[in-house]
Design a protein around this motif. Structure first.
Motif, PDB file in Angstrom:
ATOM      1  N   TYR A   1     -23.577  -2.440 -38.986  1.00  0.00           N
ATOM      2  CA  TYR A   1     -23.657  -3.155 -39.993  1.00  0.00           C
ATOM      3  C   TYR A   1     -22.662  -2.743 -41.167  1.00  0.00           C
ATOM      4  O   TYR A   1     -22.447  -3.532 -41.878  1.00  0.00           O
ATOM      5  CB  TYR A   1     -25.235  -3.244 -40.208  1.00  0.00           C
ATOM      6  CG  TYR A   1     -26.141  -3.617 -39.061  1.00  0.00           C
ATOM      7  CD1 TYR A   1     -26.068  -4.852 -38.765  1.00  0.00           C
ATOM      8  CD2 TYR A   1     -26.981  -2.971 -38.303  1.00  0.00           C
ATOM      9  CE1 TYR A   1     -26.438  -5.511 -37.871  1.00  0.00           C
ATOM     10  CE2 TYR A   1     -27.614  -3.410 -37.489  1.00  0.00           C
ATOM     11  CZ  TYR A   1     -27.694  -4.833 -37.214  1.00  0.00           C
ATOM     12  OH  TYR A   1     -28.361  -5.149 -36.125  1.00  0.00           O
ATOM     13  N   ARG A   2     -22.819  -1.667 -41.480  1.00  0.00           N
ATOM     14  CA  ARG A   2     -22.159  -0.884 -42.628  1.00  0.00           C
ATOM     15  C   ARG A   2     -20.664  -1.091 -42.408  1.00  0.00           C
ATOM     16  O   ARG A   2     -19.969  -1.092 -43.347  1.00  0.00           O
ATOM     17  CB  ARG A   2     -22.450   0.666 -42.898  1.00  0.00           C
ATOM     18  CG  ARG A   2     -23.896   1.079 -43.187  1.00  0.00           C
ATOM     19  CD  ARG A   2     -23.910   2.563 -43.438  1.00  0.00           C
ATOM     20  NE  ARG A   2     -25.206   2.971 -43.494  1.00  0.00           N
ATOM     21  CZ  ARG A   2     -25.415   4.029 -44.055  1.00  0.00           C
ATOM     22  NH1 ARG A   2     -24.554   5.061 -44.526  1.00  0.00           N
ATOM     23  NH2 ARG A   2     -26.633   4.477 -44.474  1.00  0.00           N
ATOM     24  N   ASN A   3     -20.124  -1.006 -41.122  1.00  0.00           N
ATOM     25  CA  ASN A   3     -18.896  -1.224 -40.868  1.00  0.00           C
ATOM     26  C   ASN A   3     -18.355  -2.600 -40.737  1.00  0.00           C
ATOM     27  O   ASN A   3     -17.226  -2.872 -40.088  1.00  0.00           O
ATOM     28  CB  ASN A   3     -18.258  -0.197 -39.729  1.00  0.00           C
ATOM     29  CG  ASN A   3     -16.823   0.035 -39.684  1.00  0.00           C
ATOM     30  OD1 ASN A   3     -16.226   0.455 -40.891  1.00  0.00           O
ATOM     31  ND2 ASN A   3     -16.321   0.242 -38.469  1.00  0.00           N
TER      32      ASN A   3
ATOM     33  N   ALA B   1     -23.036   7.437 -39.764  1.00  0.00           N
ATOM     34  CA  ALA B   1     -23.968   7.854 -40.865  1.00  0.00           C
ATOM     35  C   ALA B   1     -24.714   9.077 -40.541  1.00  0.00           C
ATOM     36  O   ALA B   1     -25.802   8.806 -40.474  1.00  0.00           O
ATOM     37  CB  ALA B   1     -24.641   6.538 -41.116  1.00  0.00           C
TER      38      ALA B   1
ATOM     39  N   ASP C   1     -20.571   4.373 -46.410  1.00  0.00           N
ATOM     40  CA  ASP C   1     -21.879   4.352 -47.249  1.00  0.00           C
ATOM     41  C   ASP C   1     -22.444   3.181 -47.087  1.00  0.00           C
ATOM     42  O   ASP C   1     -21.986   2.363 -46.553  1.00  0.00           O
ATOM     43  CB  ASP C   1     -21.812   4.810 -48.590  1.00  0.00           C
ATOM     44  CG  ASP C   1     -20.726   3.940 -49.390  1.00  0.00           C
ATOM     45  OD1 ASP C   1     -20.716   2.618 -48.851  1.00  0.00           O
ATOM     46  OD2 ASP C   1     -20.316   4.257 -50.428  1.00  0.00           O
ATOM     47  N   LYS C   2     -23.576   3.198 -47.529  1.00  0.00           N
ATOM     48  CA  LYS C   2     -24.702   1.781 -47.555  1.00  0.00           C
ATOM     49  C   LYS C   2     -23.921   0.605 -48.168  1.00  0.00           C
ATOM     50  O   LYS C   2     -24.409  -0.538 -47.809  1.00  0.00           O
ATOM     51  CB  LYS C   2     -25.993   2.188 -48.459  1.00  0.00           C
ATOM     52  CG  LYS C   2     -26.695   2.989 -47.378  1.00  0.00           C
ATOM     53  CD  LYS C   2     -28.115   3.365 -47.999  1.00  0.00           C
ATOM     54  CE  LYS C   2     -28.958   4.298 -47.162  1.00  0.00           C
ATOM     55  NZ  LYS C   2     -30.163   4.573 -47.609  1.00  0.00           N
ATOM     56  N   ASP C   3     -22.925   0.714 -48.987  1.00  0.00           N
ATOM     57  CA  ASP C   3     -22.271  -0.240 -49.627  1.00  0.00           C
ATOM     58  C   ASP C   3     -21.073  -0.694 -48.826  1.00  0.00           C
ATOM     59  O   ASP C   3     -20.276  -1.620 -49.220  1.00  0.00           O
ATOM     60  CB  ASP C   3     -21.933  -0.207 -51.012  1.00  0.00           C
ATOM     61  CG  ASP C   3     -23.175   0.154 -51.901  1.00  0.00           C
ATOM     62  OD1 ASP C   3     -24.100  -0.682 -51.736  1.00  0.00           O
ATOM     63  OD2 ASP C   3     -23.093   0.973 -52.651  1.00  0.00           O
ATOM     64  N   GLY C   4     -20.856  -0.044 -47.592  1.00  0.00           N
ATOM     65  CA  GLY C   4     -19.632  -0.329 -46.876  1.00  0.00           C
ATOM     66  C   GLY C   4     -18.246   0.378 -47.296  1.00  0.00           C
ATOM     67  O   GLY C   4     -17.208  -0.118 -46.781  1.00  0.00           O
TER      68      GLY C   4
ATOM     69  N   ASN D   1     -21.851   2.249 -36.070  1.00  0.00           N
ATOM     70  CA  ASN D   1     -22.308   1.960 -37.600  1.00  0.00           C
ATOM     71  C   ASN D   1     -21.967   0.420 -37.666  1.00  0.00           C
ATOM     72  O   ASN D   1     -21.456   0.371 -38.789  1.00  0.00           O
ATOM     73  CB  ASN D   1     -22.005   2.918 -38.590  1.00  0.00           C
ATOM     74  CG  ASN D   1     -22.359   2.968 -39.506  1.00  0.00           C
ATOM     75  OD1 ASN D   1     -23.693   2.425 -39.845  1.00  0.00           O
ATOM     76  ND2 ASN D   1     -22.103   3.957 -40.550  1.00  0.00           N
TER      77      ASN D   1
ATOM     78  N   ASP E   1     -32.094   0.205 -42.372  1.00  0.00           N
ATOM     79  CA  ASP E   1     -31.147   0.862 -43.062  1.00  0.00           C
ATOM     80  C   ASP E   1     -30.397  -0.332 -44.244  1.00  0.00           C
ATOM     81  O   ASP E   1     -30.085  -1.306 -43.610  1.00  0.00           O
ATOM     82  CB  ASP E   1     -30.076   1.441 -42.168  1.00  0.00           C
ATOM     83  CG  ASP E   1     -28.974   2.011 -42.849  1.00  0.00           C
ATOM     84  OD1 ASP E   1     -29.108   2.685 -43.983  1.00  0.00           O
ATOM     85  OD2 ASP E   1     -27.670   1.550 -42.519  1.00  0.00           O
TER      86      ASP E   1
ATOM     87  N   ASP F   1     -22.378  10.455 -44.814  1.00  0.00           N
ATOM     88  CA  ASP F   1     -22.386   9.212 -44.072  1.00  0.00           C
ATOM     89  C   ASP F   1     -20.479   8.757 -44.265  1.00  0.00           C
ATOM     90  O   ASP F   1     -20.368   8.527 -45.413  1.00  0.00           O
ATOM     91  CB  ASP F   1     -22.923   8.104 -44.565  1.00  0.00           C
ATOM     92  CG  ASP F   1     -24.559   8.344 -44.449  1.00  0.00           C
ATOM     93  OD1 ASP F   1     -24.790   9.169 -43.706  1.00  0.00           O
ATOM     94  OD2 ASP F   1     -25.332   7.595 -45.055  1.00  0.00           O
TER      95      ASP F   1
END
Length: 777
Positions: free
Chosen positions: A665-667, A677, A119-122, A663, A649, A116
């Motif tokens: 939300y993460r970005n 991702a 990642d999930k934490d941005g 992407n 996610d 990804d």
């Protein structure tokens, strides 16, 4: 130049090595050849040359030669080449060069597994990865020995030229930010496929001491066209009306192969010779337009096996790879198995027959064997049979994958079905090439009229039918028609109707139950036996939809529990297939009120839309192409919020189209085309998202013997061998069924992680049972 080891092998008691330079150059040469078909050979060469730059250090060399204590994975050999490319690009001061370098760097970092990029934490995973500096100065100095900095830079400028052409082509099909980012992500995956296959193939060639690519005659399509024309000649000699019509349809398909196409339809009614016509079109298209291979894609293994067998008889099985899970049980020796696995990993045969699941995995799964195969789809003819079977949640992913492989991948994609879904009218539509001519067969209305062998009749009632009433209805039709197929929506419903018919059957009747509660070998045996019985006996078969698409079997009457109109029409295809005596036989629609489908939202939605079509009385023929177009328009409208594969996610509701494009939300909503991702999307993607546990069942003596062997075997290699043989004796249990059987102490979990079903819980009539020796569901 210093010598650094990429791989080693033992030959006649002595160690031979493959240097990093030899492996890099070999991978680059292969990648360049693979990428010629998509006009990106220079990009592939750059990837190949720099992908293993991290091995240009003494620690990795000594690890391969077992001179230090490092173990697999302790040395990151993927980041250094990416970091060097980014540094080189930044020196030019050209933002486009940086963009190009980043795309190449993504494939280099990911050639052993997807990532990804946000990642999930941005966090920017790519930036983190290229910020590493382990052994970097040593690696960098050795990279410059392999090629000078100016040579690397010249190669990068040449890469930019290719990349910008591809970027322009992507912009033509990705006209908004989401689709552009999605297709650029697919391009990244495609080039990663080229690198992974070239890397693994070069390594295998070194280890084996010989080439491992499949090799066939240069005039392969000339050879196969002669074979298919010889088969078609047999039909031309026949003078009956059906053979003449099949020849006519086949000729139209052959003529269509003269023109170039990207995505087109092939609409042939049941009994019109679609299987041979599709093969004939594909071979002649490859011959005319220089395509590399043919793919036949089917949604169900039963259809795949049946039609693949016919293709093998026509062209010769040495040219065909049949790739699905049941194949692994058919090999007798380790050598045969190893050869099959190699061909299945590489997809390098002239004709590949595989499942819709494998096809979609090639675009979206996180498995590296799926990624590896993707480039093989390019410059091919791809026949997608029973295309209406695509699950609603996968529609947009399917459309975008096919759009990409047909334009950037230069493949011709053929959508085969008598019940064509309306894929052009969803949020992310399919780009049909020839919108004027709906099917390659031209005006197909006459074909349908000539091959009309049954009529769909609504027998729906306001409050529906109980299982007892449905069985009674079935018996009434059996007494007048002699053979009846009753298709329901769930395994539980099939068993209940079967039980009721057991109470009502007469002495002449042969009653057959087919269900996914039976293992594949059991179902295969029953279908084979059923075909023979239908030639002379009175038969009722109760089944789920597993028999209704593509199976070459025929009944005088079909009863279908209300479902989507596509399922209804497919079930009708099992009614009066031979068209005996010019009769038009009945296909009845019933609403079985006791079927529990409340949790099966897609079936409930399909039922509601079908009811609207039926009650509108707008179509005299409910199986007409026009009726099906309206059905899919309404169905996709009802499902419009679920066509992009919705997922959760990191606690947020999103979909795979988003994860594989912007992407968002993460970005945090920033506009960027390089933030996909891939890993998370690949893990979440399941073409058939029904959580089941595979269990080996005691169907026959061979299955029981394999179960005994598994209980005592400790060797991993032997266990794997036994499991391959046992594949045809497995059944997928739902979580609910598994819990009930565990409570019954009917399941045994072995140390190797394999589940076995105890004897007494598998019945020859119904398959898996929940109580020892009883059919009660």
């Amino acid at each position: 130049m210093n010598i650094f080891t990429a791989h080693k092998r033992e030959v006649n008691g002595r160690v031979e090595i493959q240097t990093v330079f030899e492996h890099s150059r070999g991978t680059a040469d292969l990648g360049e050849r693979y990428a010629e078909k998509i006009d990106t050979p220079v990009i592939a060469r750059m990837q190949g040359m720099i992908h293993d730059a991290g091995k240009l250090c003494r620690d990795f060399n000594d690890y391969i030669l077992e001179k230090n204590n490092f173990t697999r994975g302790m040395i990151d050999h993927c980041y250094a080449g990416a970091r060097y490319l980014m540094e080189l690009a930044k020196k030019t001061g050209d933002p486009r060069m940086v963009e190009v370098a980043r795309y190449i760097s993504h494939t280099v970092i990911s050639h052993h597994g997807l990532h990804d990029w946000i990642d999930k934490d941005g966090n920017d995973y790519f930036r983190e990865r290229i910020s590493k500096d382990e052994r970097y100065e040593e690696i960098r100095s050795n990279l410059i020995e392999m090629l000078s900095e100016q040579e690397w830079l010249n190669l990068l400028y040449a890469v930019k030229e290719e990349y910008m052409v591809i970027r322009g082509k992507v912009a033509q099909i990705g006209k908004d930010t989401t689709t552009f980012a999605f297709y650029m992500g697919q391009f990244e995956r495609l080039m990663q496929s080229v690198l992974v296959d070239a890397d693994r193939t070069n390594t295998a060639d070194f280890q084996e001491g010989k080439g491992t690519e499949a090799v066939f005659e240069e005039n392969i399509w000339e050879v196969l066209s002669e074979k298919v024309e010889e088969k078609c000649g047999e039909f031309r000699e026949r003078k009956d009306p059906l053979s003449k019509l099949r020849c006519d349809i086949s000729e139209r398909c052959k003529c269509y192969a003269e023109r170039e196409t990207e995505i087109c339809r092939m609409i042939v009614p049941t009994g019109g010779g679609k299987t041979i016509s599709a093969l004939r079109f594909a071979i002649h298209y490859c011959k005319k337009h220089g395509k590399e291979r043919i793919f036949y894609i089917a949604p169900f293994r039963t259809i795949l096996e049946q039609n693949c067998e016919e293709w093998k008889r026509i062209v010769g099985e040495e040219y065909v790879l049949e790739h699905h899970s049941d194949m692994i049980a058919s090999f007798k020796t380790e050598e045969e198995m190893a050869e099959y696995e190699l061909r299945a990993d590489k997809w390098d045969m002239p004709i590949i027959a595989t499942t819709l699941v494998q096809f979609m995995n090639t675009f979206f799964s996180d498995r590296m064997d799926s990624v590896r195969r993707m480039h093989r789809l390019c410059n091919s003819v791809i026949i997608i049979d029973e295309v209406q079977s695509i699950p609603a949640e996968c529609v947009c992913l399917f459309n975008m994958g096919v759009n990409f492989i047909s334009t950037i991948g230069k493949s011709a994609v053929v959508l085969c079905s008598a019940t064509q879904p309306d894929l052009e009218k969803v949020k992310y539509p399919l780009r049909i090439t020839d919108s004027k001519e709906y099917s390659m067969t031209g005006d197909y209305s006459g074909d349908f009229q000539a091959l009309k062998r049954n009529e769909i009749i609504s027998a729906l009632r306001k409050f529906g039918y109980t299982y007892v009433e449905a069985a009674r209805f079935c018996m009434e039709k059996y007494r007048t028609e002699g053979t009846v197929l009753f298709v329901v929506n769930t395994r539980a419903a099939a068993l209940q109707v079967y039980q009721e018919l057991c109470k009502q059957k007469d002495s002449e009747m042969i009653l057959v139950h087919l269900s996914a509660d039976m293992c594949p070998e059991h179902r295969r045996s029953l279908i084979k036996d059923l075909k023979e019985k239908l030639k002379k006996d009175k038969v009722i078969c109760v089944t789920t939809q597993l028999i209704e698409a593509g199976i070459d079997i025929s009944f005088r009457c079909v009863i279908r529990s209300l479902a989507g109109m596509d399922n209804v029409v497919q079930a009708a295809g099992r009614c009066n297939r031979e068209g005996k005596d010019g009769e038009c036989c009945p296909v009845y629609l019933l609403n079985v009120c006791e079927e529990e489908i409340y949790a099966l939202k897609s079936i409930k939605t399909a039922q509601d839309v079908s009811r609207q079509i039926i009650e509108s009385k707008a179509y005299e023929d409910l199986a007409s192409v026009e009726a099906m177009q309206l059905y899919f328009q309404k169905y996709y409208k009802e499902c419009k919020e679920n066509l992009m594969y919705n997922v959760e996610d990191a606690g947020m509701e999103t979909d795979l189209v988003n994860l594989l494009s912007m992407n968002a939300y993460r970005n945090c909503g920033k506009k960027s085309y390089r933030v996909q991702a891939f890993k998370t999307a690949g893990e979440l993607f399941k073409m058939i998202d029904v959580p089941t546990t595979s269990v080996i069942v005691p169907y026959n003596e061979e299955a029981k013997e394999l179960m005994v062997q598994l209980r005592t075997e400790t060797s991993n290699s032997e266990i794997a061998k036994i499991l391959r043989q046992a594949q045809k004796y497995t059944v997928g249990l739902s979580e609910k069924t598994k819990r009930i059987l565990e409570k019954e102490k009917a399941l045994e979990l072995l140390q190797c992680g394999v589940w076995l079903l105890e004897e007494g819980y598998y019945d020859q009539n119904v398959g898996v049972t929940l109580k020892r020796g009883t059919w009660i569901y």
